[in-house]
Design a protein around this motif. Sequence first.
Motif, PDB file in Angstrom:
ATOM      1  N   ALA A 202       0.838  -1.208   0.000  1.00  0.00           N
ATOM      2  CA  ALA A 202       0.000   0.000   0.000  1.00  0.00           C
ATOM      3  C   ALA A 202       0.869   1.252   0.000  1.00  0.00           C
ATOM      4  CB  ALA A 202      -0.925  -0.006   1.218  1.00  0.00           C
ATOM      5  N   GLU A 203       1.906   1.250   0.832  1.00  0.00           N
ATOM      6  CA  GLU A 203       2.821   2.396   0.884  1.00  0.00           C
ATOM      7  C   GLU A 203       3.561   2.554  -0.445  1.00  0.00           C
ATOM      8  OE1 GLU A 203       6.689   3.981   3.471  1.00  0.00           O
ATOM      9  OE2 GLU A 203       5.536   2.235   4.141  1.00  0.00           O
ATOM     10  N   LEU A 204       3.972   1.444  -1.025  1.00  0.00           N
ATOM     11  CA  LEU A 204       4.668   1.476  -2.317  1.00  0.00           C
ATOM     12  C   LEU A 204       3.752   2.043  -3.410  1.00  0.00           C
ATOM     13  CD1 LEU A 204       7.218   0.467  -4.016  1.00  0.00           C
ATOM     14  CD2 LEU A 204       5.804  -1.540  -4.503  1.00  0.00           C
ATOM     15  N   SER A 205       2.505   1.587  -3.445  1.00  0.00           N
ATOM     16  CA  SER A 205       1.562   2.034  -4.475  1.00  0.00           C
ATOM     17  C   SER A 205       1.241   3.514  -4.322  1.00  0.00           C
ATOM     18  CB  SER A 205       0.274   1.207  -4.388  1.00  0.00           C
ATOM     19  OG  SER A 205       0.538  -0.165  -4.574  1.00  0.00           O
ATOM     20  N   GLN A 206       1.051   3.968  -3.096  1.00  0.00           N
ATOM     21  CA  GLN A 206       0.764   5.382  -2.853  1.00  0.00           C
ATOM     22  C   GLN A 206       1.938   6.261  -3.273  1.00  0.00           C
ATOM     23  OE1 GLN A 206      -0.107   5.256   1.314  1.00  0.00           O
ATOM     24  NE2 GLN A 206      -2.146   4.366   1.026  1.00  0.00           N
ATOM     25  N   GLN A 207       3.141   5.800  -2.966  1.00  0.00           N
ATOM     26  CA  GLN A 207       4.337   6.547  -3.349  1.00  0.00           C
ATOM     27  C   GLN A 207       4.451   6.646  -4.865  1.00  0.00           C
ATOM     28  OE1 GLN A 207       7.978   4.667  -2.161  1.00  0.00           O
ATOM     29  NE2 GLN A 207       9.258   6.390  -2.712  1.00  0.00           N
ATOM     30  N   ARG A 208       4.212   5.552  -5.560  1.00  0.00           N
ATOM     31  CA  ARG A 208       4.321   5.559  -7.018  1.00  0.00           C
ATOM     32  C   ARG A 208       3.196   6.363  -7.664  1.00  0.00           C
ATOM     33  NH1 ARG A 208       7.358   0.274  -9.341  1.00  0.00           N
ATOM     34  NH2 ARG A 208       9.043   0.293  -7.801  1.00  0.00           N
ATOM     35  N   ALA A 209       2.043   6.389  -7.031  1.00  0.00           N
ATOM     36  CA  ALA A 209       0.954   7.225  -7.547  1.00  0.00           C
ATOM     37  C   ALA A 209       1.338   8.694  -7.480  1.00  0.00           C
ATOM     38  CB  ALA A 209      -0.325   6.961  -6.763  1.00  0.00           C
ATOM     39  N   ARG A 210       1.982   9.091  -6.367  1.00  0.00           N
ATOM     40  CA  ARG A 210       2.425  10.488  -6.213  1.00  0.00           C
ATOM     41  C   ARG A 210       3.530  10.827  -7.212  1.00  0.00           C
ATOM     42  NH1 ARG A 210       1.935   9.067  -0.661  1.00  0.00           N
ATOM     43  NH2 ARG A 210       4.177   8.666  -0.566  1.00  0.00           N
ATOM     44  N   GLN A 211       4.365   9.834  -7.547  1.00  0.00           N
ATOM     45  CA  GLN A 211       5.480  10.066  -8.461  1.00  0.00           C
ATOM     46  C   GLN A 211       5.066  10.049  -9.929  1.00  0.00           C
ATOM     47  OE1 GLN A 211       8.119   6.926  -7.228  1.00  0.00           O
ATOM     48  NE2 GLN A 211       9.057   8.147  -5.605  1.00  0.00           N
ATOM     49  N   GLY A 212       3.822   9.639 -10.208  1.00  0.00           N
ATOM     50  CA  GLY A 212       3.338   9.637 -11.582  1.00  0.00           C
ATOM     51  C   GLY A 212       3.538   8.345 -12.336  1.00  0.00           C
ATOM     52  N   SER A 213       3.876   7.251 -11.649  1.00  0.00           N
ATOM     53  CA  SER A 213       3.992   5.959 -12.317  1.00  0.00           C
ATOM     54  C   SER A 213       2.614   5.494 -12.783  1.00  0.00           C
ATOM     55  CB  SER A 213       4.590   4.914 -11.367  1.00  0.00           C
ATOM     56  OG  SER A 213       5.876   5.292 -10.948  1.00  0.00           O
ATOM     57  N   THR A 214       2.586   4.573 -13.739  1.00  0.00           N
ATOM     58  CA  THR A 214       1.323   4.040 -14.230  1.00  0.00           C
ATOM     59  C   THR A 214       0.895   2.840 -13.376  1.00  0.00           C
ATOM     60  OG1 THR A 214       2.371   2.493 -15.759  1.00  0.00           O
ATOM     61  CG2 THR A 214       1.967   4.738 -16.569  1.00  0.00           C
ATOM     62  N   PRO A 215      -0.397   2.453 -13.444  1.00  0.00           N
ATOM     63  CA  PRO A 215      -0.838   1.266 -12.692  1.00  0.00           C
ATOM     64  C   PRO A 215      -0.087   0.000 -13.105  1.00  0.00           C
ATOM     65  CG  PRO A 215      -2.728   2.546 -13.440  1.00  0.00           C
ATOM     66  CD  PRO A 215      -1.521   3.148 -14.090  1.00  0.00           C
ATOM     67  N   SER A 216       0.173  -0.157 -14.409  1.00  0.00           N
ATOM     68  CA  SER A 216       0.885  -1.356 -14.879  1.00  0.00           C
ATOM     69  C   SER A 216       2.313  -1.385 -14.360  1.00  0.00           C
ATOM     70  CB  SER A 216       0.874  -1.419 -16.406  1.00  0.00           C
ATOM     71  OG  SER A 216       1.507  -0.285 -16.966  1.00  0.00           O
ATOM     72  N   GLU A 217       2.966  -0.223 -14.316  1.00  0.00           N
ATOM     73  CA  GLU A 217       4.332  -0.168 -13.777  1.00  0.00           C
ATOM     74  C   GLU A 217       4.351  -0.545 -12.307  1.00  0.00           C
ATOM     75  OE1 GLU A 217       6.156   3.373 -16.653  1.00  0.00           O
ATOM     76  OE2 GLU A 217       5.360   3.843 -14.662  1.00  0.00           O
TER      77      GLU A 217
ATOM     78  N   ARG B  59      -4.603   7.767  -6.665  1.00  0.00           N
ATOM     79  CA  ARG B  59      -4.709   8.705  -7.782  1.00  0.00           C
ATOM     80  C   ARG B  59      -6.009   9.492  -7.718  1.00  0.00           C
ATOM     81  NH1 ARG B  59      -1.009  11.023 -10.048  1.00  0.00           N
ATOM     82  NH2 ARG B  59      -2.319  11.423 -11.868  1.00  0.00           N
ATOM     83  N   ASP B  60      -7.098   8.816  -7.352  1.00  0.00           N
ATOM     84  CA  ASP B  60      -8.382   9.506  -7.232  1.00  0.00           C
ATOM     85  C   ASP B  60      -8.314  10.591  -6.161  1.00  0.00           C
ATOM     86  OD1 ASP B  60      -9.424   7.892  -9.183  1.00  0.00           O
ATOM     87  OD2 ASP B  60     -10.436   6.510  -7.812  1.00  0.00           O
ATOM     88  N   GLN B  61      -7.672  10.273  -5.038  1.00  0.00           N
ATOM     89  CA  GLN B  61      -7.528  11.264  -3.966  1.00  0.00           C
ATOM     90  C   GLN B  61      -6.679  12.447  -4.423  1.00  0.00           C
ATOM     91  OE1 GLN B  61      -5.922   8.974  -0.731  1.00  0.00           O
ATOM     92  NE2 GLN B  61      -7.870   7.980  -0.261  1.00  0.00           N
ATOM     93  N   ILE B  62      -5.611  12.154  -5.171  1.00  0.00           N
ATOM     94  CA  ILE B  62      -4.747  13.228  -5.687  1.00  0.00           C
ATOM     95  C   ILE B  62      -5.522  14.123  -6.642  1.00  0.00           C
ATOM     96  CG2 ILE B  62      -2.740  13.717  -7.147  1.00  0.00           C
ATOM     97  CD1 ILE B  62      -1.448  11.170  -5.978  1.00  0.00           C
ATOM     98  N   ILE B  63      -6.311  13.513  -7.537  1.00  0.00           N
ATOM     99  CA  ILE B  63      -7.092  14.274  -8.503  1.00  0.00           C
ATOM    100  C   ILE B  63      -8.130  15.139  -7.808  1.00  0.00           C
ATOM    101  CG2 ILE B  63      -8.798  14.073 -10.366  1.00  0.00           C
ATOM    102  CD1 ILE B  63      -7.241  11.581 -11.306  1.00  0.00           C
ATOM    103  N   ILE B  64      -8.806  14.579  -6.804  1.00  0.00           N
ATOM    104  CA  ILE B  64      -9.810  15.351  -6.058  1.00  0.00           C
ATOM    105  C   ILE B  64      -9.158  16.532  -5.358  1.00  0.00           C
ATOM    106  CG2 ILE B  64     -11.365  15.272  -4.070  1.00  0.00           C
ATOM    107  CD1 ILE B  64     -12.021  12.381  -4.859  1.00  0.00           C
ATOM    108  N   ARG B  65      -7.987  16.288  -4.746  1.00  0.00           N
ATOM    109  CA  ARG B  65      -7.279  17.375  -4.065  1.00  0.00           C
ATOM    110  C   ARG B  65      -6.831  18.451  -5.042  1.00  0.00           C
ATOM    111  NH1 ARG B  65      -3.894  14.477  -1.804  1.00  0.00           N
ATOM    112  NH2 ARG B  65      -2.031  14.828  -3.063  1.00  0.00           N
ATOM    113  N   GLN B  66      -6.351  18.043  -6.217  1.00  0.00           N
ATOM    114  CA  GLN B  66      -5.928  19.017  -7.221  1.00  0.00           C
ATOM    115  C   GLN B  66      -7.121  19.820  -7.751  1.00  0.00           C
ATOM    116  OE1 GLN B  66      -3.943  16.445 -10.027  1.00  0.00           O
ATOM    117  NE2 GLN B  66      -1.928  16.750  -9.073  1.00  0.00           N
ATOM    118  N   GLN B  67      -8.252  19.144  -7.944  1.00  0.00           N
ATOM    119  CA  GLN B  67      -9.451  19.847  -8.394  1.00  0.00           C
ATOM    120  C   GLN B  67      -9.888  20.869  -7.359  1.00  0.00           C
ATOM    121  OE1 GLN B  67     -12.123  16.555  -9.119  1.00  0.00           O
ATOM    122  NE2 GLN B  67     -11.603  16.461 -11.299  1.00  0.00           N
ATOM    123  N   GLN B  68      -9.801  20.490  -6.080  1.00  0.00           N
ATOM    124  CA  GLN B  68     -10.170  21.418  -5.010  1.00  0.00           C
ATOM    125  C   GLN B  68      -9.240  22.629  -5.000  1.00  0.00           C
ATOM    126  OE1 GLN B  68     -12.811  21.083  -3.154  1.00  0.00           O
ATOM    127  NE2 GLN B  68     -12.491  22.839  -1.794  1.00  0.00           N
TER     128      GLN B  68
END
Length: 285
Positions: free
Chosen positions: A78-93, A146-155
């Motif tokens: 979970a920590e790894l996935s969250q970190q990679r989401a923040r860094q802009g990695s893709t789901p497949s990566e 990613r959804d949380q990041i997008i919602i925060r950016q939209q806000q």
Amino acid sequence: MMSIAQQLASTIEKYQPVILEEWLQDLKARMVRVDPEAESTMRGQCSQFLRVLAQGAAAGQLVDIEGREWEETRLFLAELSQQRARQGSTPSETATFVFSIKQPLFARLRVEFAADPETLAAATWQVSTLLDALGLFTVEVYQKSRDQIIIRQQQELLELSTPVVKLWQNVLALPLIGTLDSNRTQVVMESLLQRIVETSAAIAIIDITGVPTVDTLVAQHLLKTVAAARLMGADCIISGIRPQIAQTIVHLGVNLEDVMTKATLADAFLVALERTGSTITQARD
């Protein structure tokens, strides 16, 4: 006799250095750019995953990754996935991090179960199913992050797109640009009311010059904002009423009789100055 799960844990511990190096080589081959810092980080992540994978398997079951045995593995992924989401990695990566361990791990399992093809087949199937589940888990966590990041950016964009400007003593202006929907109306209202409290403003000018269209919903949002501002002790003037918008409002039957409207922000500003007892004079040459 050890279970397949326990044999998996034993295999990982026995061949950990070899599995780690082969796994790293596969991951580095997939990377566009490899620098020493990135390689060091990846090595640490791979080593930690091998540790928690062996720890979970040693508990004795490979079927349910939601069990307590796999809690530390889930936390790590979970920590790894969250970190990679923040860094802009893709789901497949992100999922490939888990899936790419199969080849070096299965190679070691074939060595361990070379004399027992039936057990090898069962072990391969169970371990593959386990890694598939863990890989899908990383995708799910990644998508939520990613959804949380997008919602925060939209806000943040909504807040940036609704600046409340102090034009004069006791006079605020709120220029609106773009579509006014329910979510944005809430941000507009909160921003305006907060500034009214901070500045004790008596007049708030809502400029809709940049609003492309005004329908019944937009008009209702404007009226709600005006009503909320009045409750805070500030009167509102709506400026930017273009001819086509005026016609639309009339056709829609929206009642703006209780609200002062002006064609331009300049006209509204002059009215605001008059209401606050201020005047502007032109300096002589």
